[in-house]
Design a protein around this motif. Structure first.
Motif, short mmCIF file in Angstrom:
data_model
loop_
_atom_site.label_atom_id
_atom_site.label_comp_id
_atom_site.label_asym_id
_atom_site.label_seq_id
_atom_site.Cartn_x
_atom_site.Cartn_y
_atom_site.Cartn_z
N GLU A 1 -19.41 -8.68 -37.09
CA GLU A 1 -18.53 -9.51 -36.26
C GLU A 1 -17.16 -9.74 -36.90
OE1 GLU A 1 -21.14 -12.27 -38.75
OE2 GLU A 1 -21.39 -10.42 -37.58
N GLN A 2 -17.03 -9.43 -38.20
CA GLN A 2 -15.75 -9.64 -38.88
C GLN A 2 -14.95 -8.34 -39.05
OE1 GLN A 2 -15.69 -12.09 -42.37
NE2 GLN A 2 -17.35 -13.41 -41.65
N ALA A 3 -15.43 -7.27 -38.44
CA ALA A 3 -14.76 -5.98 -38.61
C ALA A 3 -13.31 -6.02 -38.15
CB ALA A 3 -15.52 -4.90 -37.84
N ALA A 4 -13.05 -6.63 -37.00
CA ALA A 4 -11.68 -6.67 -36.46
C ALA A 4 -10.74 -7.41 -37.38
CB ALA A 4 -11.69 -7.30 -35.07
N GLU A 5 -11.21 -8.51 -37.95
CA GLU A 5 -10.37 -9.31 -38.86
C GLU A 5 -10.09 -8.56 -40.16
OE1 GLU A 5 -7.99 -12.41 -40.00
OE2 GLU A 5 -8.95 -12.10 -38.04
N LEU A 6 -11.11 -7.92 -40.71
CA LEU A 6 -10.93 -7.18 -41.96
C LEU A 6 -9.99 -5.99 -41.77
CD1 LEU A 6 -14.64 -7.19 -43.20
CD2 LEU A 6 -12.72 -8.35 -44.31
N LYS A 7 -10.01 -5.43 -40.59
CA LYS A 7 -9.16 -4.27 -40.31
C LYS A 7 -7.68 -4.62 -40.37
CE LYS A 7 -9.18 -0.26 -37.23
NZ LYS A 7 -9.77 0.31 -35.98
N LYS A 8 -7.36 -5.89 -40.15
CA LYS A 8 -5.97 -6.34 -40.16
C LYS A 8 -5.40 -6.47 -41.57
CE LYS A 8 -6.58 -9.14 -35.95
NZ LYS A 8 -6.59 -10.53 -35.43
N ASN A 9 -6.27 -6.52 -42.56
CA ASN A 9 -5.84 -6.73 -43.94
C ASN A 9 -5.24 -5.44 -44.51
OD1 ASN A 9 -5.67 -7.15 -46.79
ND2 ASN A 9 -7.29 -8.71 -46.66
N ALA A 10 -3.95 -5.49 -44.82
CA ALA A 10 -3.24 -4.29 -45.28
C ALA A 10 -3.70 -3.84 -46.66
CB ALA A 10 -1.74 -4.57 -45.31
N LYS A 11 -4.45 -4.69 -47.39
CA LYS A 11 -4.91 -4.33 -48.73
C LYS A 11 -6.28 -3.66 -48.71
CE LYS A 11 -2.36 -8.06 -51.03
NZ LYS A 11 -2.48 -9.25 -51.91
N LEU A 12 -6.86 -3.52 -47.50
CA LEU A 12 -8.21 -2.99 -47.40
C LEU A 12 -8.27 -1.74 -46.52
CD1 LEU A 12 -10.19 -6.31 -46.75
CD2 LEU A 12 -9.85 -5.15 -48.94
N ASP A 13 -9.24 -0.90 -46.81
CA ASP A 13 -9.61 0.21 -45.94
C ASP A 13 -10.98 -0.09 -45.37
OD1 ASP A 13 -7.36 1.87 -46.24
OD2 ASP A 13 -8.11 2.61 -48.17
N LEU A 14 -11.04 -0.29 -44.03
CA LEU A 14 -12.32 -0.53 -43.36
C LEU A 14 -12.90 0.81 -42.92
CD1 LEU A 14 -14.23 -2.82 -42.30
CD2 LEU A 14 -13.11 -2.50 -40.09
N MET A 15 -14.14 1.06 -43.29
CA MET A 15 -14.74 2.37 -43.05
C MET A 15 -16.02 2.22 -42.23
SD MET A 15 -12.55 3.94 -45.07
CE MET A 15 -13.18 5.55 -45.54
N THR A 16 -16.23 3.14 -41.29
CA THR A 16 -17.50 3.23 -40.58
C THR A 16 -17.99 4.66 -40.70
OG1 THR A 16 -16.42 3.77 -38.48
CG2 THR A 16 -16.90 1.45 -38.90
N GLY A 17 -19.29 4.80 -40.67
CA GLY A 17 -19.86 6.14 -40.78
C GLY A 17 -21.23 6.21 -40.14
N PRO A 18 -21.67 7.40 -39.78
CA PRO A 18 -22.99 7.55 -39.19
C PRO A 18 -24.08 7.24 -40.21
CG PRO A 18 -22.09 9.69 -39.76
CD PRO A 18 -21.00 8.69 -39.99
N SER A 19 -25.21 6.82 -39.71
CA SER A 19 -26.31 6.55 -40.63
C SER A 19 -27.60 7.14 -40.09
CB SER A 19 -26.48 5.04 -40.83
OG SER A 19 -27.35 4.48 -39.88
N ILE A 20 -28.58 7.25 -40.96
CA ILE A 20 -29.93 7.64 -40.57
C ILE A 20 -30.86 6.46 -40.84
CG2 ILE A 20 -29.60 10.12 -40.87
CD1 ILE A 20 -30.97 9.82 -43.65
#
Length: 519
Positions: free
Chosen positions: A253-272
């Motif tokens: 639920e905090q993904a959108a907020e973290l994505k706004k932080n210029a000091k961070l890289d938010l990553m998503t990936g497929p999982s098994i």
């Protein structure tokens, strides 16, 4: 003939102050060559042969390496082995080993080290959790200092996959002799990029740069600290304040907020990683297939994805998730509470029943899932009490239950990733009769002779069409028997500071950190 190693496809803030105080003793993430990695659970051991937890083996990879490993696409790559040959009957594997590799204590890595390591896990007296992963080995023989021969009891097609698993590491024979098979769990000595410094079980695991590491130019940082942070929001807050360079998992639920932080890289990936609820089929009312089917119909998986995972998941498409070799894609159980009530009535539970649902983890996503399932089942008359288990409770109450007849588990929410990249390790440890606790993780106490035969025959077969058919048959039968309620396959969501590189989350939920670097 010699086989080159080629890719094999597998397809809160409330705790902030306490976190700061704990980090003060573990080392600061702000130091130029020191890295802190925040993770969502506590390692229960530093012996990768004595755990079934992906997170634990992610930590131990800082200290240990195996003959092979999986890359980010779950393809097998060579590490301490350079090549191997296989006999025509599929029983004898001969490995040529990498030269010039040292363990952290100065001991040479060689064929004798491979033999000592594998002989340890094969010794039933050591009672290691991973024994079943290697129990098809008949003997291990040293041919020369850099050549080792492994003979199997029977053909085992995914043998190299098993050796690429993060648990299949090489241990220093001198360290095993010094500490013994039990205490090596507190004193890891491998060939990995970091040497062990300290483990404070609820606070951190710390390693320092191994100056004798065989990969030139690595490691690129002085220390790495694994920091267990159970609260999702606290992990996210630590990223925001710079207390950590990496955090996984993150609160969806905090993904959108973290994505706004210029000091961070938010990553998503497929999982098994599949999340599911198992039912203890030895106990009423879960011995009745109609009850198990009713629970499957009673849970709205699409709504669960939104409520607990904020959209970063999708309803499970069968027993084995897509991306694992030989996974058979099937339609998720539909949400039909009316059908659930009808089945409960037919099973003799028109007024429902009461039971207990345990969760294998204490993180907030698990808490949300347990509460959601509790509410869903209440709507069809099933009243359940939920409890998220601490690691010690999980081990004692579920995984180490000595007698199937007296096991207290009833409904159990857990997750699994087939970290060997093949359907065998998605099915055999969880659904084969041989895998009832305490041996492995068949917490449903499920037993079907047809499924057992399919799994056993697929292991021996080297014919792709035959293996595919056998695994498909097993998965279809399991869905009919409904020992589980398959819930979702989640996405991996993590973030790193902009200064960090060389760290990523793999499809099985493990964390690759051996090449960690900072700018």
């Amino acid at each position: 003939m010699t086989k080159p190693i080629k890719p094999l496809r597998a397809k809160a803030l409330a705790g902030g102050l306490l976190t700061l105080l704990a980090l003060a003793s573990a080392g600061s993430a702000l130091a130029a060559k020191d890295v802190v990695l925040a993770i969502g659970g506590q390692p229960e051991t530093l012996d990768p042969y004595n755990t079934n937890t992906t997170l634990t083996t992610a930590v131990t990879k800082s200290f240990y390496q195996g003959l092979f490993e999986f890359d980010k696409d779950l393809k097998i790559q060579p590490v301490l082995a350079e090549s191997f040959t296989v006999s025509k009957d599929g029983l004898v594997y001969t490995f040529k080993l990498r030269q010039g590799v040292k363990f952290h204590d100065g001991t040479d890595f060689n064929a004798e080290a491979v033999k000592v390591t594998l002989d340890r896990v094969l010794n039933a007296e050591n009672k290691l959790a991973r024994t079943n992963q290697f129990n098809r080995i008949e003997k291990v023989e040293v041919e020369s200092p850099l050549t080792v021969r492994v003979t199997l009891k029977e053909p085992f097609a995914p043998f190299i996959n098993s050796l690429a698993h993060a648990s299949a590491v090489m241990m220093s024979p001198a360290a095993l002799k010094k500490y013994g098979s039990k205490d090596i769990a507190f004193n890891p000595v491998g060939t990995g990029p970091f040497t062990f410094v300290e483990w404070k079980q609820t606070d951190f695991v710390k390693g320092k740069k191994f100056d004798g590491y065989w990969k030139k130019g690595y490691p690129k940082v002085d220390t790495v600290t694994w920091k267990p942070v159970l609260e999702n929001s606290t992990r996210a807050a630590m990223l925001q304040t710079g207390e950590t360079d990496f955090a996984f998992p993150l609160p969806y639920e905090q993904a959108a907020e973290l994505k706004k932080n210029a000091k961070l890289d938010l990553m998503t990936g497929p999982s098994i990683i599949t999340r599911y609820i198992s039912f203890n089929m030895l106990q009423k009312p879960f011995d009745n297939v109609k009850v198990r089917q009713a629970i499957n119909y009673a849970i709205n998986k699409e709504a669960l994805v939104k409520v607990a995972f904020s959209g970063y998941a999708f309803p499970a498409q069968g027993i084995v998730p897509q991306g694992v070799k030989y996974a058979h894609k099937m339609a998720p159980w539909p949400y039909d509470p009316k059908k659930a009530r009808e089945l409960l009535k037919e099973a003799g539970y028109a007024n429902g029943f009461e039971s207990v649902l345990w969760g294998a983890y204490t993180n907030t996503t698990t808490q949300k899932t347990l509460q959601f399932v509790q509410q869903q089942l209440a709507q069809v008359g099933i009243k359940i009490t939920v409890l998220a288990l601490e690691p010690g409770q999980r081990t004692d109450w579920v995984q180490a239950a000595p007698d199937s007849k007296t096991a207290k588990v009833r409904m159990y929410y857990a997750g699994w990733s087939a970290s060997t990249g093949e359907a065998d390790w998605a099915l055999r440890p969880l659904l084969a009769t041989e895998s009832w606790p305490p041996k492995l993780n068949n917490t449903a106490y499920y037993s079907n002779s047809k499924v057992d035969a399919d799994i056993a025959n697929a292991l021996k077969s080297v014919d792709e069409k035959e293996k595919t058919a056998l695994y498909r048959d097993a998965q279809e039968q399991i869905m009919k028997d409904a020992p589980w309620a398959p819930l979702v396959t989640e996405q991996n969501l993590y973030a790193t500071s902009k200064r960090l590189s060389g760290v990523y989350v793999m499809p099985d939920g493990s964390i690759h950190s051996e090449e960690v670097a900072v700018k």
